[in-house]
Design a protein around this motif. Structure first.
Motif, PDB file in Angstrom:
ATOM      1  N   UNK A 132      -5.680 -21.455  -0.333  1.00 53.81           N
ATOM      2  CA  UNK A 132      -6.861 -20.919  -0.288  1.00 53.81           C
ATOM      3  C   UNK A 132      -7.955 -21.834  -1.071  1.00 53.81           C
ATOM      4  N   UNK A 133      -9.283 -22.039  -1.052  1.00 51.93           N
ATOM      5  CA  UNK A 133     -10.207 -22.332  -1.951  1.00 51.93           C
ATOM      6  C   UNK A 133      -9.691 -23.557  -1.822  1.00 51.93           C
ATOM      7  N   UNK A 190      -6.993   8.278   4.665  1.00 51.26           N
ATOM      8  CA  UNK A 190      -6.358   8.210   3.483  1.00 51.26           C
ATOM      9  C   UNK A 190      -7.205   6.624   2.775  1.00 51.26           C
ATOM     10  N   UNK A 191      -7.148   6.413   1.592  1.00 48.93           N
ATOM     11  CA  UNK A 191      -7.931   5.372   0.813  1.00 48.93           C
ATOM     12  C   UNK A 191      -7.930   3.820   1.404  1.00 48.93           C
ATOM     13  N   UNK A 192      -6.881   3.693   2.265  1.00 46.35           N
ATOM     14  CA  UNK A 192      -6.252   2.339   2.492  1.00 46.35           C
ATOM     15  C   UNK A 192      -7.353   2.332   4.286  1.00 46.35           C
ATOM     16  N   UNK A 211      -8.874 -18.072  -5.832  1.00 48.47           N
ATOM     17  CA  UNK A 211      -8.894 -19.140  -7.201  1.00 48.47           C
ATOM     18  C   UNK A 211      -8.723 -20.495  -6.894  1.00 48.47           C
ATOM     19  N   UNK A 224      -6.242  -5.152  -5.686  1.00 50.35           N
ATOM     20  CA  UNK A 224      -6.657  -5.744  -3.766  1.00 50.35           C
ATOM     21  C   UNK A 224      -6.495  -6.939  -3.889  1.00 50.35           C
ATOM     22  N   UNK A 277      -5.806 -15.076  -4.942  1.00 50.73           N
ATOM     23  CA  UNK A 277      -6.742 -15.416  -3.509  1.00 50.73           C
ATOM     24  C   UNK A 277      -7.280 -15.876  -3.251  1.00 50.73           C
ATOM     25  N   UNK A 288      -1.414   8.450  -8.926  1.00 45.83           N
ATOM     26  CA  UNK A 288      -1.401   7.369  -8.695  1.00 45.83           C
ATOM     27  C   UNK A 288      -2.408   6.086  -9.542  1.00 45.83           C
ATOM     28  N   UNK A 334     -12.076   3.221  -2.447  1.00 48.05           N
ATOM     29  CA  UNK A 334     -11.391   2.321  -3.594  1.00 48.05           C
ATOM     30  C   UNK A 334     -12.130   2.939  -4.682  1.00 48.05           C
ATOM     31  N   UNK A 372      -0.906   4.869  -0.912  1.00 45.03           N
ATOM     32  CA  UNK A 372      -2.697   4.257  -0.922  1.00 45.03           C
ATOM     33  C   UNK A 372      -2.360   4.956   1.375  1.00 45.03           C
ATOM     34  N   UNK A 373      -1.006   5.267   1.430  1.00 48.89           N
ATOM     35  CA  UNK A 373      -0.731   4.803   3.312  1.00 48.89           C
ATOM     36  C   UNK A 373       0.411   5.566   3.117  1.00 48.89           C
ATOM     37  N   UNK A 421       0.883  -1.533   0.342  1.00 42.38           N
ATOM     38  CA  UNK A 421      -0.228   0.054  -0.081  1.00 42.38           C
ATOM     39  C   UNK A 421       0.874   1.608  -0.041  1.00 42.38           C
ATOM     40  N   UNK A 431      -8.094   6.302  -8.360  1.00 44.43           N
ATOM     41  CA  UNK A 431      -7.175   7.426  -9.180  1.00 44.43           C
ATOM     42  C   UNK A 431      -8.428   8.921  -8.648  1.00 44.43           C
ATOM     43  N   UNK A 489      -8.529   4.882  -3.890  1.00 44.96           N
ATOM     44  CA  UNK A 489      -7.462   4.017  -4.387  1.00 44.96           C
ATOM     45  C   UNK A 489      -7.008   4.130  -5.599  1.00 44.96           C
ATOM     46  N   UNK A 520     -26.375   3.944  -7.572  1.00 45.72           N
ATOM     47  CA  UNK A 520     -26.868   3.551  -5.851  1.00 45.72           C
ATOM     48  C   UNK A 520     -27.582   3.901  -5.497  1.00 45.72           C
ATOM     49  N   UNK A 557      -9.698  -7.909  -1.582  1.00 43.73           N
ATOM     50  CA  UNK A 557     -11.131  -8.245  -1.740  1.00 43.73           C
ATOM     51  C   UNK A 557     -11.222  -6.561  -2.105  1.00 43.73           C
ATOM     52  N   UNK A 558     -12.640  -6.802  -2.293  1.00 46.48           N
ATOM     53  CA  UNK A 558     -13.648  -4.989  -2.244  1.00 46.48           C
ATOM     54  C   UNK A 558     -12.755  -4.395  -3.591  1.00 46.48           C
ATOM     55  N   UNK A 559     -12.481  -4.998  -4.465  1.00 47.44           N
ATOM     56  CA  UNK A 559     -11.854  -4.173  -5.966  1.00 47.44           C
ATOM     57  C   UNK A 559     -12.928  -3.549  -6.643  1.00 47.44           C
ATOM     58  N   UNK A 560     -14.156  -4.370  -6.720  1.00 50.98           N
ATOM     59  CA  UNK A 560     -15.229  -3.685  -7.956  1.00 50.98           C
ATOM     60  C   UNK A 560     -16.172  -2.782  -7.355  1.00 50.98           C
ATOM     61  N   UNK A 561     -16.922  -1.624  -7.537  1.00 50.01           N
ATOM     62  CA  UNK A 561     -18.128  -0.810  -6.939  1.00 50.01           C
ATOM     63  C   UNK A 561     -19.024  -1.669  -7.469  1.00 50.01           C
ATOM     64  N   UNK A 589      -8.989  -4.336 -14.351  1.00 48.11           N
ATOM     65  CA  UNK A 589      -9.066  -2.655 -14.497  1.00 48.11           C
ATOM     66  C   UNK A 589      -7.267  -2.104 -14.453  1.00 48.11           C
ATOM     67  N   UNK A 611     -16.277   1.668  -0.608  1.00 47.15           N
ATOM     68  CA  UNK A 611     -16.287   1.875  -1.784  1.00 47.15           C
ATOM     69  C   UNK A 611     -15.496   3.007  -2.117  1.00 47.15           C
ATOM     70  N   UNK A 642       0.954 -16.027  -0.839  1.00 45.95           N
ATOM     71  CA  UNK A 642       1.535 -16.704   0.022  1.00 45.95           C
ATOM     72  C   UNK A 642       1.568 -18.163  -0.391  1.00 45.95           C
TER      73      UNK A 642
END
Lengths: 227, 885, 222
Positions: free
Chosen positions: C42-43, B371-373, A172, A91, A170, A83, B278, A56-57, A51, B283, B281, B10, A93-97, A154, B275, A200
């Motif tokens: 995993x999985x 921050x986004x994270x 799959x 990421x 992760x 960025x 996200x 991002x952090x 990150x 952009x 993050x 939304x 998780x939480x990749x998608x809207x 994306x 979200x 990992x």
């Protein structure tokens, strides 16, 4: 040529008795076009490191340079735009809207840039990742693997200098995981991008050009005996 | 474009929440617009009413010459102008006087009426009259008839009735009679300076200034020639002034609605902070995230405001044609027209915009400040749980699940406070409205229990004060009407104008007595018509003061006793009044400045005289003069001339009555002067008079229009026996009031229902969110062994706790407000509904409404948990555990 | 002696294109009083297997036998009570109820059962886990390792037959993870518990008696 460098990077949380040293002084250098894997056990600090590498952090101490620029020396707006164009993220998780479909999720960074979408290029990526037929699906209609592949698409769509992926395989199964990592390698070579991937899974880590190991916030180089 | 698209998605995705927000906005807007418009309509109608009463003209210029009149008529800002002058007095049949006004046709417009049949007089021998006036004069309502008119100054003349003017309700109910003839130069001869030019200006503010300006412009030098229509101007001034009552109610609604919108929206933004993290993050800049949130907000606002406006305006129009009691002033109006209050619309739109912008800003701040994270990883619960180690007594008694529910409630204090406040506001509004109604009802019921219906009657006859004292209605005349089957009851009183000889030192109240006398002498007792109010007595310490004596028949004496018992808690044997010189006294009250009914004055009300039960009072009046049929007013006004011929009699006071339920309606029988009530028997002994001068008649409950007409005919005939008898007709008013009570109730119920709806939405949403954000915990508890039943019980108790807290605070808030209302109504600013103020004197707790509120709060708390509970329940345990916040 | 058995356990999520076969015909037997780990990538289905064994998730086909009885023949109510009385749980994170203190968290299963709390026994557990001075603290005042110890204490408090743990050291640093492993061994050796742990931490696997490896929904070797 060096594309990414970290200098004495630290990230601490909490204080006193509750002080957690997530990343404790990391110096890392990634070369352009390299496919690097970062491996380590849970809680080793790899995600936090990633990150910070991507802006991002913000670090507690230390610097990060991408393309020679100190990314934390600019204001938030500039960093965000930087960025958006230079870094691709996947990421865990939480990749998608959830309210946008696959196509819209993939083109989101471009939309934020208020640029016109290069339809051909996006379609090409989608075909490469085998999700073109899911173009109009919503995230909750996709399997874990398909969601992951959408996220990867994306990350690639803005042709970023560097792609940072956190456990992209992760959720799959082993067969799909290998396919995805191969795809990543393939795209990276094709578009001359650099990729840093956290995993990992030892087998997947071995598919990279280089394995960086991290433990308790510091870089090490140790092997581990699998069960 | 993307922003709108994302916002739109939304909105569609979280459909029920979106509907909730739009509904909340719409409902609040609806209420504000409807209430505001109805209030505005009521005030417009009031202005119209004043127009009827005082004329439509803003100003009257007196004595203008032809040139000036022309100039006025040509003036831009003038809407209408009409010339007229008072021609003469028509001494009509039945001793009734009619004012004859010579004017242009437009004068009818100024008087808020018009020609109903026929046309307006143009020739000098033509006349137009209202039908009800013709009735009073016993003339047929037939056009082209020739009427012999006996004029005060111009002698007998014949006029042709060419027009019948539309009845003016106001004039009719007050028995103010007019007739109209053409504006004739000849008639005007010699009196040009008495011409009145009534001017109505076009709409826009500043009528007063415009009137003065125009006057100056046309060359008026003497200020007395400019007569402003103060009544109309002040009514219109009120119309255009800010309605603070409305602002108050709107604020209330907006706070409730706004809180709901705020919590509904900000919670959903909180849930989406990941979200947004996200997006950042990937952009999206802070500004872009803000843009997305703003789009959503504005779409909600537009939809809610539009819907609310539409519903509000439609709802207002639904009231057209009904009769309504104003929520704030409690005056009655018949809504023939509808006015939409621009002020209310603006207020509604502005406040709902503020509410939703505030809501969105919180979300934007949350999404953008970290921050986004951190946004992606953030937990949406309060991480800082500062809970004491020691369990309170309450907590120790609970089961573990109850305890968890209770602590979770305390954990999200902000949300809890919001939810509860919304409920409390709704409940409190309901309870205080109910309390006010009950207060009024009790006052009325108390009064009705006395059994004397005469304060509220259908017909009221009052003999003129100029009619000699010995004249009045005999028992036989009254019996004719009393015995009609359509008549339920009739009440009559004897009247005597007299004076009291008072001891200045002992009997005049030091704090306000002198000021009172001063006020009454200068203007209170209308010295121009009636002469002085008080005179020095024979000795230094004496003062003579005017008053009215009423003689009450046996039945009324009983009612008087009950008045004492029920209204004042006193036991007085009024039957003794029959044969003994005993009197009940009514003494007016004023504040220190001696002016009755002066609400703005400082200090408390106190009686102007220092007389108690057991004291003796000296009554004195011109007995001989009255017996000889001399002029009442002269006999009374000329104290020096006639004083020596007065006869005196002493009475002992056996009680002081606080409310004067009936009185003589003439100027001489003024209610702001003392009244002495004695028995009919003693009255006759005292004065030798045995006729009645004030009569009230009540029709049977189920009387219809036919019955009304039959009785009215007879009553009319009775009124014609004496010159100038006032006949007031309240039949139509009564019907209006009944209908309006229904409408007011409807309005209040709708407000309450909507408030409860809005708060119910709020609770539902908050519980929903609260449950969903704790999915993981629930999963773990279930894994560890919480059964479905236990889980449901836990959720329900959370809902019930919400309800209990809300109910508790509602009751407290309501009690405090009710106490305030009570004190205000009874002590500070009593509301008078003729003839008495209608409030109960004792504070009470309106248990019924309190119970309703408690039940509703608990019910909403309980019901609100059903939906969300079911949704969470359905989730698999493993799914729950896997959920990372 | 076998305390828990799964017989041809199958679990399928979703339908058609999105079908996921998490468990494919899995038959295992768990020894009483042993420390068993289930490992795999995993999985691979290891968490799913654990959840089914613990009665947290209903299998698509197959049985889970506790002391010879199929636990899924019980009603939902009875199953919850079974979990409450016979099993103990430790998850990877967020184990605790934030609004009640450590002691109440530990005694939660017993409180839910409306039974009296065995104060002596509870003190003993608290001592073993080194939580004496934290008994009245709230979860948000504890470190990750301490929270995990509280979770373990809770798992022990109702004297269960079996303790199930799903990635219990997932969020802990290496040192704390070591401590937790030591505590697990203590539970097995001194308290005679049966322990089933899902993990991909090699050190835990090394400390176990039996190691079951899973891959793509099947058992690879035992």
């Amino acid at each position: 040529m060096e594309i990414l460098k970290t200098e004495a990077l630290k990230k601490y949380y909490g204080k006193g008795v509750n002080l957690v040293k997530a990343v404790d002084g990391v110096d890392l250098s990634i070369a352009e076009g390299e496919f690097a894997a970062i491996a380590g056990s849970s809680g080793s600090g790899k995600t936090t490191l990633l990150h910070m590498m991507g802006g991002l952090d913000s670090p507690t101490e230390g610097k990060v340079y991408i393309d020679g620029r100190d990314i934390y020396a600019v204001n938030d707006e500039s960093l965000t735009i930087f960025r958006r164009r230079k870094v691709g993220f996947v990421f865990q998780s939480y990749n998608l809207i959830p309210v946008l479909n696959v196509w819209e999720n993939i083109t989101m960074p471009i939309q934020f840039d208020l640029k016109r979408v290069d339809q051909e290029f996006v379609e090409e990526i989608m075909r490469t990742l085998n999700i073109f037929d899911k173009k109009n699906a919503l995230p909750n209609q996709l399997s874990g693997g398909q969601q992951q592949r959408t996220a990867i698409a994306r990350a690639l769509v803005t042709r970023p200098s560097i792609v940072l992926a956190d456990e992209p395989t992760g959720n799959l199964d082993s067969k799909t995981s290998q396919e995805v990592v191969n795809l990543l390698r393939h795209s990276v070579k094709k578009y001359h991008q650099t990729i840093v991937m956290i995993t990992h899974d030892e087998n997947l880590a071995r598919m990279a050009d280089r394995i960086v190991r991290i433990e308790d916030g510091k870089l090490v180089n140790k092997g581990g005996a699998p069960c | 474009m993307t922003y709108i698209k994302i916002a739109g998605r939304y909105i569609r995705e979280y459909r029920s929440r979106s509907v909730g927000i739009v509904l909340s906005i719409a409902l609040s807007v609806l209420l504000i617009v409807a209430i505001g418009s109805l209030a505005e309509t009521a005030r417009v109608l009031q202005v119209n009413d004043v127009r009827q009463n005082a004329g439509a003209n803003h100003v009257t210029y007196i004595g203008l010459n032809k040139e000036q009149i022309d100039k006025v008529k040509q003036e831009e800002s003038v809407k209408e102008a009409a010339n007229s002058f008072s021609y003469d007095t028509w001494n009509g049949n039945n001793g009734l006087n009619v004012n004859v006004r010579a004017g242009e046709e437009k004068i009818l417009y100024m008087l808020d009426t018009k020609i109903a049949e026929g046309r307006y007089p143009t020739a000098p021998d033509e006349i137009a009259v209202e039908k009800w006036v013709l009735d009073r004069l016993s003339l047929p309502a037939q056009l082209t008839q020739n009427i012999k008119v006996s004029l005060g100054e111009n002698g007998e003349q014949e006029f042709k009735l060419v027009g019948i003017v539309k009845d003016r309700v106001h004039s009719q109910s007050h028995d103010l009679r007019d007739a109209f003839v053409a504006f004739d130069e000849q008639k005007l001869a010699g009196r040009e300076d008495s011409v009145e030019t009534a001017v109505e200006f076009k709409e826009g503010a500043g009528y007063k200034n415009e009137a003065m300006r125009l006057g100056k412009e046309i060359g008026i030098k003497d200020q007395e020639q400019i007569v402003l229509n103060e009544m109309l101007l002040s009514a219109m001034g009120e119309l255009e002034a800010i309605d603070w009552n409305l602002v108050g109610v709107s604020l209330l609604l907006m706070i409730v609605g706004g809180m709901v919108v705020y919590s509904l929206y900000s919670i959903s933004v909180l849930k989406r902070s990941q979200e947004y993290g996200m997006m950042r993050a990937v952009g999206g800049t802070r500004k872009q995230i803000l843009a997305i949130i703003l789009c959503e907000i504005l779409i909600f606002y537009a939809a809610g405001a539009a819907l609310g406006l539409f519903m509000g305006i439609s709802a207002t129009y639904c009231f057209k044609g009904t009769t309504m009691t104003d929520l704030f002033t409690e005056g009655t109006s018949r809504l023939d027209i509808i006015a939409i209050s621009g002020f209310a619309v603006k207020l509604a739109l502005l406040s709902s915009l503020a509410a939703i912008l505030l809501a969105g800003s919180r979300g934007a701040v949350m999404a953008n400040s970290v921050s986004p994270i951190e946004a992606i990883n953030r937990s949406t619960q309060d991480r800082d749980i500062k809970l004491k180690g020691e369990d309170s007594l309450v907590e120790r008694l609970m089961t573990i699940t109850g305890k968890i529910s209770y602590k979770n409630l305390r954990r999200n204090k902000k949300v809890l406070i919001f939810t509860v406040t919304a409920m409390v506001i709704g409940s409190t509004f309901f309870m205080t409205a109910s309390f006010k109604e009950e207060l009024n009802r009790r006052g009325r019921v108390t009064l009705e229990s006395i059994g004397d219906k005469s304060p509220w009657c259908d017909f009221w006859l009052n003999i003129s004060m100029d009619e000699p004292m010995k004249k009045g209605f005999t028992a036989e005349q009254l019996d004719e009407i009393r015995e009609m089957p359509q008549v339920e009851s009739m009440s009559s009183k004897q009247v005597l104008y007299s004076k009291l000889i008072l001891d200045k030192e002992k009997q005049l109240n030091k704090s306000n007595g002198e000021n009172y006398l001063k006020f009454m002498n200068e203007r209170g007792f209308l010295p121009k018509f009636l002469g002085d109010f008080s005179w020095p007595g024979d000795t230094e310490d004496e003062v003579i003061v005017r008053n009215t004596v009423l003689g009450l028949p046996e039945r009324d004496l009983q009612y008087l006793a009950r008045t004492f018992k029920i209204l004042q808690g006193e036991e007085i044997d009024t039957s003794r009044m029959k044969d003994e010189p005993l009197a009940v006294l009514y003494i007016p009250e004023t504040k220190a400045n001696g002016v009755p009914y002066d609400a703005k004055a400082k200090g408390k009300y106190a009686p102007v005289l220092n007389i108690k039960s057991g004291d003796k009072i000296r009554l004195t009046f011109p007995k001989e003069g009255y017996a000889a049929g001399m002029n009442n007013i002269e006999l009374l006004a000329e104290q020096e001339k006639y004083g020596s011929s007065y006869q005196e009699k002493e009475f002992t006071v056996i009680g002081m009555v606080e409310e004067l339920l009936y009185a003589d309606g003439t100027a001489a029988g003024s209610r702001i002067a003392p009244y002495v009530l004695i028995s009919e028997n003693m009255f006759q002994e005292l004065s030798g008079i045995d006729v009645q001068r004030v009569v009230t008649i009540n029709l049977k409950e189920n009387a219809d229009d036919k019955d009304y007409e039959l009785v009215k005919e007879k009553v009319q005939k009775l009124s014609q026996l004496f010159k100038g008898t006032v006949l007031a007709d309240y039949y139509k008013y009564e019907i209006a009031e009944e209908k309006s009570a229904v409408t007011a109730g409807l309005l209040q119920s709708s407000i309450v229902i909507i408030l409860f709806l809005i708060s119910g939405l709020s609770i539902y949403n908050n519980i929903n969110y609260s449950l969903i954000s704790r999915i993981r915990e629930h999963g773990i508890m279930k894994a560890v062994g919480l059964t479905k039943r236990q889980f449901r019980g836990m959720i329900r108790s959370e809902g019930l706790m919400h309800g209990t807290i809300a109910a508790f605070f509602s009751c407290i808030a309501a009690l405090v407000i009710e106490a305030g209302i009570f004190v205000y109504r009874v002590y500070i600013f009593p509301v008078y509904v003729w003839p008495i103020h209608t409030n109960a004197k004792q504070f009470f707790i309106d248990w019924k409404s309190m119970l309703i509120v408690i039940v509703i709060n608990l019910a909403i708390g309980y019901l609100a948990t059903i939906g969300p509970g079911r949704a969470v329940d359905r989730m698999e345990i493993t799914e729950a555990i896997r959920t990372v916040e | 002696m076998s305390i828990l058995e799964t017989v041809r356990l199958t679990k399928i999520y979703g339908q058609d294109k999105n079908k996921v076969e998490a468990l494919k015909d899995v038959t295992v037997s768990i020894e009483k009083g042993g420390f068993t780990t289930i490992v795999g990538p995993s999985g691979s289905g290891k968490s799913t297997l654990l959840h089914c064994m613990a009665g947290l998730d209903v299998p698509t086909a197959g049985e889970v036998l506790l002391n010879g009885r199929n636990i899924f023949s019980l009603s939902e109510e009875k199953l919850s009570m079974l979990r409450r009385r016979n099993f103990g749980f430790v998850f990877q994170s967020f184990n605790l109820i934030p609004v009640i203190d450590v002691y109440e968290n530990i005694t939660l299963p017993v409180s839910l059962d409306d039974k009296k709390i065995d104060k002596e026994y509870t003190s003993k557990i608290i001592d073993i886990l080194g939580l004496q001075d934290k008994a009245e603290s709230f979860p948000n005042e504890l470190s990750g390792g301490q929270q995990q110890r509280v979770a373990i204490a809770r798992a022990l408090s109702n004297k269960p037959d079996i303790i199930f743990a799903d990635e219990p050291t997932g969020n802990l640093d290496s040192k704390t993870a070591e401590e937790v492993i030591k505590i697990f061994r203590t539970c097995v050796e001194e308290l005679g518990e049966t322990l089933i742990v899902v993990t991909h931490n090699n050190d835990i696997a090394a400390a176990a008696d039996v190691c079951i490896t899973m891959r793509d929904g099947r058992i690879k070797h035992q």
